[in-house]
Design a protein around this motif. Sequence first.
Motif: not given
Length: 386
Positions: A276-278, A300-308, A326-329, A347-352
């Motif tokens: 999903a994208r947020g 704005p802040k956006s992210l792609w979220n991948y979950e199992v 895993y979230a790509d922010v 603003q920044g970019k990160g992975d969580l």
Amino acid sequence: TQLGPNGTEKYSGYLGDPFAEGRGSLFLNGSYTGSDGYRAHSDGRVMRAGLNADYRPAPRTRLVLEANGSDLDTRLPGGLTQAEFDANPDAASPQATTFGFGRIDRRYRVGARVDQGLDAAGASLASGYFFYGGRTLDFPTVRRRVDLNLHRVQTGARVRAARVAHTPIDVTAGVDYDIVFSQDRRRNNVPGQPDTLVDNGYFAAPNLGLYAQAEWRASRTVDVTAGLRWDDVTYRWESYFPGKVPAKDTTFSQVSPKGTVNWRPAPGRSFYASVARGFEVPAFGELSPLPGDAFSQVGPKSLWNYEVGTHLLLGGRVLAGAAVFYADVDGEFVPAFVLKAAILEKQGKGDLSRRELEKAERSARSASPAGSAWARDLIAAYRAVE
């Protein structure tokens, strides 16, 4: 009635009753909480009241009414440096006492929702809602006093159609509209000086969201869901103060897809995967500290979220679950602090990534489950962008 340390006291009550031969119900509640404070300059009180009612005028029709309000008046102690904390951990910060940190915050919200069934089984339905709210805020900060009189309108509708064209597909579509608007007065907050205006203006933020979702029962054990949402958020400011920017506006939009697959190989066992994208937009103060200021360089802040994950019922008594995501922010908000107050966000970019385990056990002699949970977050990468 509840009494606690630091002069804390809480009084609450509620009343509920059905009416119209069980076709409706009414619930009222209220509370008062006061405290002398856990540190110096932290005393306060808050009062809350609420009303909830629902009524079924027809077998497929349900009307829900909601109203709530609160009144908060508190002083705030502010943050301490390490040296200040070591000297007296119960003290207020010098900024808090000098500038009179605190908050007077009064809110209310009233509205209604209508649900209308479209078939005898209740699988297809339409609904709509409307809410109106208000808020007044007096908020002293470092050298400034925020004076707001906010109003908010929220309305929307959605329709769900089951087994479209006699297929195993359910479709939901809807629209949401939300607008916040207020006068915005900013005053000096300097001890010994007159409480004079430094800006006087108005702001509004209309938000429009459209979405659609399809749920497909691919087989007896597999469900597939796909959805799409479009958000359009606009910020508008006006300033009536000499020397300020008289008017400005900006708009942020994003299309956010989502997909989920759920597999149930056996009773009490399910596995899922989702992507999903947020989307998160900045707050008013992050874009423009004052109504007549130039825009801050924040988007704005956006992210792609991948979950199992999985949910398992073990032995008929223990419900266990595990998930990894895993979230790509992109465009993460990073506060910058001046005099212990966040005044600008870069603003920044990160992975969580996150791993979660949960367990709940239901006793054969009790309807209440006992549970535990464990989670670990890992910031895999992060970089700030000036």
